[in-house]
Design a protein around this motif. Structure first.
Motif, PDB file in Angstrom:
ATOM      1  N   LEU A  21       0.829  -1.206   0.000  1.00 20.30           N
ATOM      2  CA  LEU A  21       0.000   0.000   0.000  1.00 20.30           C
ATOM      3  C   LEU A  21       0.864   1.257   0.000  1.00 20.30           C
ATOM      4  O   LEU A  21       0.549   2.246  -0.654  1.00 20.30           O
ATOM      5  CB  LEU A  21      -0.935   0.016   1.212  1.00 20.30           C
ATOM      6  N   ILE A  31      -6.730  -1.546  -4.364  1.00 20.75           N
ATOM      7  CA  ILE A  31      -7.270  -1.850  -3.035  1.00 20.75           C
ATOM      8  C   ILE A  31      -8.301  -0.786  -2.649  1.00 20.75           C
ATOM      9  O   ILE A  31      -9.364  -1.109  -2.112  1.00 20.75           O
ATOM     10  CB  ILE A  31      -6.142  -1.941  -1.986  1.00 20.75           C
ATOM     11  N   ALA A  32      -8.025   0.466  -2.955  1.00 19.19           N
ATOM     12  CA  ALA A  32      -8.991   1.536  -2.668  1.00 19.19           C
ATOM     13  C   ALA A  32     -10.287   1.323  -3.437  1.00 19.19           C
ATOM     14  O   ALA A  32     -11.378   1.612  -2.919  1.00 19.19           O
ATOM     15  CB  ALA A  32      -8.384   2.897  -3.007  1.00 19.19           C
ATOM     16  N   GLU A  35     -12.227  -1.374  -1.573  1.00 12.43           N
ATOM     17  CA  GLU A  35     -12.608  -1.029  -0.192  1.00 12.43           C
ATOM     18  C   GLU A  35     -14.121  -0.902   0.018  1.00 12.43           C
ATOM     19  O   GLU A  35     -14.659  -1.511   0.945  1.00 12.43           O
ATOM     20  CB  GLU A  35     -11.876   0.246   0.251  1.00 12.43           C
ATOM     21  N   PHE A  38     -15.763  -4.311   0.138  1.00 13.31           N
ATOM     22  CA  PHE A  38     -15.460  -5.053   1.360  1.00 13.31           C
ATOM     23  C   PHE A  38     -16.306  -4.540   2.523  1.00 13.31           C
ATOM     24  O   PHE A  38     -16.853  -5.323   3.286  1.00 13.31           O
ATOM     25  CB  PHE A  38     -13.966  -4.974   1.697  1.00 13.31           C
ATOM     26  N   VAL A  39     -16.393  -3.237   2.646  1.00 14.47           N
ATOM     27  CA  VAL A  39     -17.188  -2.670   3.742  1.00 14.47           C
ATOM     28  C   VAL A  39     -18.657  -3.083   3.597  1.00 14.47           C
ATOM     29  O   VAL A  39     -19.287  -3.498   4.564  1.00 14.47           O
ATOM     30  CB  VAL A  39     -17.039  -1.130   3.790  1.00 14.47           C
ATOM     31  N   SER A  45     -13.227  -3.219   6.971  1.00 17.64           N
ATOM     32  CA  SER A  45     -12.358  -2.452   6.088  1.00 17.64           C
ATOM     33  C   SER A  45     -11.138  -3.266   5.679  1.00 17.64           C
ATOM     34  O   SER A  45     -10.343  -3.691   6.527  1.00 17.64           O
ATOM     35  CB  SER A  45     -11.895  -1.169   6.791  1.00 17.64           C
ATOM     36  N   LEU A  46     -10.990  -3.452   4.393  1.00 16.08           N
ATOM     37  CA  LEU A  46      -9.822  -4.141   3.855  1.00 16.08           C
ATOM     38  C   LEU A  46      -8.553  -3.343   4.139  1.00 16.08           C
ATOM     39  O   LEU A  46      -7.530  -3.907   4.541  1.00 16.08           O
ATOM     40  CB  LEU A  46     -10.006  -4.337   2.348  1.00 16.08           C
ATOM     41  N   ILE A  47      -8.626  -2.040   3.949  1.00 13.04           N
ATOM     42  CA  ILE A  47      -7.447  -1.191   4.186  1.00 13.04           C
ATOM     43  C   ILE A  47      -7.031  -1.243   5.649  1.00 13.04           C
ATOM     44  O   ILE A  47      -5.844  -1.388   5.958  1.00 13.04           O
ATOM     45  CB  ILE A  47      -7.706   0.247   3.703  1.00 13.04           C
ATOM     46  N   ASP A  48      -7.990  -1.159   6.566  1.00 17.72           N
ATOM     47  CA  ASP A  48      -7.648  -1.267   7.990  1.00 17.72           C
ATOM     48  C   ASP A  48      -7.001  -2.608   8.289  1.00 17.72           C
ATOM     49  O   ASP A  48      -6.046  -2.686   9.069  1.00 17.72           O
ATOM     50  CB  ASP A  48      -8.891  -1.086   8.865  1.00 17.72           C
ATOM     51  N   GLU A  51      -3.442  -2.694   6.816  1.00 21.05           N
ATOM     52  CA  GLU A  51      -2.539  -1.788   7.536  1.00 21.05           C
ATOM     53  C   GLU A  51      -2.373  -2.173   9.008  1.00 21.05           C
ATOM     54  O   GLU A  51      -1.678  -1.493   9.749  1.00 21.05           O
ATOM     55  CB  GLU A  51      -3.025  -0.350   7.387  1.00 21.05           C
ATOM     56  N   ALA A  69      -8.055 -10.070  -2.473  1.00 19.93           N
ATOM     57  CA  ALA A  69      -7.807  -8.655  -2.752  1.00 19.93           C
ATOM     58  C   ALA A  69      -6.347  -8.415  -3.137  1.00 19.93           C
ATOM     59  O   ALA A  69      -6.074  -7.629  -4.047  1.00 19.93           O
ATOM     60  CB  ALA A  69      -8.190  -7.807  -1.550  1.00 19.93           C
TER      61      ALA A  69
END
Length: 73
Positions: A21, A31-32, A35, A38-39, A45-48, A51, A69
């Motif tokens: 990322l 990924i964005a 996102e 996923f939510v 959250s995929l990003i959460d 990360e 993903a």
């Protein structure tokens, strides 16, 4: 250009998604784009997750979608 294969569970390492990322803009953009799906569908959250802000990747119901993903990214 980036190329990576993530053939299945067990092929990941801690921090792999986080480093991609931060260092791969094309990957981060993909990924964005995933996102909101996923939510909406998974409820998290995929990003959460990638990360490290939502706990470890120790549940198959999170690992498998995250690997998907990563492959798409």
């Amino acid at each position: 250009m980036y190329a990576a294969l993530f053939p299945g569970q067990g092929s990941h390492r801690v921090g792999m998604g986080r480093s991609l990322l931060a260092s791969a803009p094309d990957f981060a953009g993909q990924i964005a784009a995933l996102e909101p799906l996923f939510v909406e569908i998974a409820g998290w959250s995929l990003i959460d997750l990638l990360e490290g802000r939502s706990g470890p990747l120790d549940r198959v119901d999170r690992i498998q979608p995250a690997i998907f993903a990563m492959q798409v990214g």
